[in-house]
Design a protein around this motif. Structure first.
Motif, short mmCIF file in Angstrom:
data_model
loop_
_atom_site.label_atom_id
_atom_site.label_comp_id
_atom_site.label_asym_id
_atom_site.label_seq_id
_atom_site.Cartn_x
_atom_site.Cartn_y
_atom_site.Cartn_z
N LEU A 218 -45.76 32.37 54.85
CA LEU A 218 -46.31 31.62 53.88
C LEU A 218 -47.79 31.88 53.58
O LEU A 218 -48.23 32.10 52.24
N GLU A 219 -48.87 32.11 54.41
CA GLU A 219 -50.10 32.55 54.13
C GLU A 219 -50.19 33.90 53.46
O GLU A 219 -50.81 34.00 52.36
N ARG A 220 -49.24 34.84 53.72
CA ARG A 220 -49.26 36.28 53.07
C ARG A 220 -48.70 35.91 52.00
O ARG A 220 -49.44 36.46 50.60
N ILE A 221 -47.94 35.31 51.33
CA ILE A 221 -47.31 34.90 49.92
C ILE A 221 -48.31 34.13 49.07
O ILE A 221 -48.59 34.50 48.07
N VAL A 222 -48.80 33.22 49.62
CA VAL A 222 -50.06 32.46 48.96
C VAL A 222 -51.07 33.26 48.59
O VAL A 222 -51.56 33.25 47.46
N GLN A 223 -51.50 34.13 49.48
CA GLN A 223 -52.69 35.01 49.40
C GLN A 223 -52.27 36.07 48.12
O GLN A 223 -53.30 36.42 47.41
N ARG A 224 -51.12 36.64 48.14
CA ARG A 224 -50.61 37.39 47.05
C ARG A 224 -50.54 36.70 45.81
O ARG A 224 -51.00 37.32 44.49
N LEU A 225 -50.28 35.49 45.67
CA LEU A 225 -50.19 34.56 44.36
C LEU A 225 -51.74 34.69 43.96
O LEU A 225 -51.75 34.70 42.68
N LEU A 226 -52.65 34.25 44.81
CA LEU A 226 -54.00 34.14 44.50
C LEU A 226 -54.56 35.35 44.03
O LEU A 226 -55.12 35.51 42.96
N GLU A 227 -54.14 36.46 44.51
CA GLU A 227 -54.73 37.82 43.89
C GLU A 227 -54.10 38.36 42.70
O GLU A 227 -54.83 38.78 41.68
N GLU A 228 -52.77 37.84 42.42
CA GLU A 228 -52.21 38.26 41.26
C GLU A 228 -52.64 37.54 40.20
O GLU A 228 -52.80 37.88 39.02
N ILE A 229 -52.69 36.07 40.37
CA ILE A 229 -53.16 35.35 39.33
C ILE A 229 -54.66 35.58 38.97
O ILE A 229 -55.03 35.41 37.60
N THR A 243 -58.39 32.02 37.64
CA THR A 243 -58.11 31.93 39.33
C THR A 243 -57.27 30.63 39.35
O THR A 243 -56.86 29.88 38.47
N ALA A 244 -56.83 30.51 40.64
CA ALA A 244 -55.80 29.30 40.79
C ALA A 244 -56.40 28.42 42.07
O ALA A 244 -56.90 29.04 42.96
N SER A 245 -56.00 27.14 41.96
CA SER A 245 -56.10 26.34 43.28
C SER A 245 -54.82 25.86 43.47
O SER A 245 -54.05 25.50 42.47
N ILE A 246 -54.52 25.75 44.67
CA ILE A 246 -52.98 25.76 45.25
C ILE A 246 -53.09 24.66 46.15
O ILE A 246 -53.90 24.67 47.21
N GLY A 247 -52.22 23.63 45.97
CA GLY A 247 -51.99 22.55 47.12
C GLY A 247 -50.52 22.83 47.54
O GLY A 247 -49.53 23.17 46.93
N ILE A 248 -50.57 22.72 48.90
CA ILE A 248 -49.06 22.93 49.60
C ILE A 248 -48.51 21.73 50.47
O ILE A 248 -49.49 21.01 51.10
N ARG A 249 -47.34 21.46 50.09
CA ARG A 249 -46.86 20.64 50.99
C ARG A 249 -45.58 20.96 51.25
O ARG A 249 -44.58 21.50 50.83
N ILE A 250 -45.05 20.47 52.59
CA ILE A 250 -43.68 20.92 53.25
C ILE A 250 -42.78 19.65 53.56
O ILE A 250 -43.19 18.60 54.00
N TYR A 251 -41.70 19.75 53.19
CA TYR A 251 -40.59 18.79 53.10
C TYR A 251 -39.56 19.30 54.56
O TYR A 251 -39.22 20.26 54.58
#
Length: 290
Positions: A218-229, A243-251
């Motif tokens: 999950l951390e790897r994918i979110v970091q890729r999203l931040l880099e691409e954005i 840039t982007a601010s990302i909030g994560i929640r797990i169901y």
């Protein structure tokens, strides 16, 4: 007078005074009468048989070319109604060009038109017209579907762009729209690698849905999203960044309903903005820090 083998008869002609003028009598062989009678009977029977054959042939032809085809058409329409699918069509035989075939083709044209209009309504109701991404309603529908289909965890990312308002104010909404479209494509490429779903929540906010994965992945994918954005956007002579601010929640770890999940992911996103933007925050980390 008739006998076993003969037929006898007479005719008596009278004048106006009722006096006999002429008498005619005949004596014929009975076989002649029987022969003619049989001939008449045979003709009558033949006509009855021909009539029956004609009626049966008419019924057969009606059934073969009209009744059975109308019945088959009715069954196909019933099946289309039962399936509730507008992409089904009436089967039309290529070598037939009668009125029923015209009716079948007309029905297919109506079904095609209805399917096209139905797709347009779905597109308007469930997809964002600017980016082509699913909207928030389609996103909630997919989340609920995955919740019902599996007991595994679901990961929801609430993405809000940093600096997008400045891009709009500086370069105009046309450049802002182009940026949103390109950003959507970048995020979608990453998400689809993990069977993810990207949706536009509204304005410069996006939602990303992933199936269960470990924290490192999950951390790897979110970091890729931040880099691409955060990678540069080039539109003709204009170059800009967001840039982007990302909030994560797990169901269901952080909530059991889609409303709870989105609310908490939104809270985590604002925490990421408060911490300096261009980063992500998990909702459970906020609770642990408290």
């Amino acid at each position: 007078v008739t006998g076993a083998d003969k037929i006898q008869g007479s005719i008596l002609l009278k004048d106006y005074k009722e006096q006999s003028l002429l008498g005619i009598s005949f004596n014929m062989d009975r076989s002649f009468y029987i022969e003619k009678k049989n001939t008449v009977n045979n003709i009558a029977v033949s006509l009855v048989i021909i009539g029956i054959i004609f009626v049966l042939l008419t019924i057969f032809l009606l059934d073969r070319f009209i009744i059975s085809r109308i019945s088959n058409l009715s069954k196909q329409l019933h099946n289309i109604q039962a399936e509730g699918s507008l992409n089904l069509r009436i089967h039309v035989k290529k070598n037939q060009h009668d009125e029923i075939s015209k009716l079948e083709n007309s029905i297919n044209q109506v079904l095609s038109s209805l399917e096209e209009k139905h797709d347009e309504v779905i597109q308007l109701a469930l997809y964002d017209h600017l980016t082509g991404l699913p909207n928030r309603y389609a996103f909630k529908k997919e989340v609920n579907r995955r919740m019902d289909a599996s007991t595994n965890e679901l990961i929801i990312l609430f993405v809000d762009l940093d600096g997008f308002k400045q891009v709009n104010d500086t370069y105009g909404h046309e450049i802002g729209d182009q940026l949103l479209r390109e950003l959507s494509q970048r995020v979608q490429i990453i998400a689809t690698e993990k069977n993810g779903l990207v949706a536009r929540y509204g304005g410069d906010e996006f939602l990303v849905l992933f199936d269960q994965m470990n924290d490192q992945e999950l951390e790897r994918i979110v970091q890729r999203l931040l880099e691409e954005i955060g990678r540069e956007y080039q539109f003709n002579a204009i170059s800009t960044l967001v840039t982007a601010s990302i909030g994560i929640r797990i169901y269901p770890r952080d909530g059991t309903t889609i409303e709870q999940v989105l609310k908490s992911a939104d809270t985590a996103m604002y925490e990421a903005k408060n911490k300096g933007k261009n980063q992500y925050v998990c909702f459970h980390e906020i609770n642990n820090n408290d």
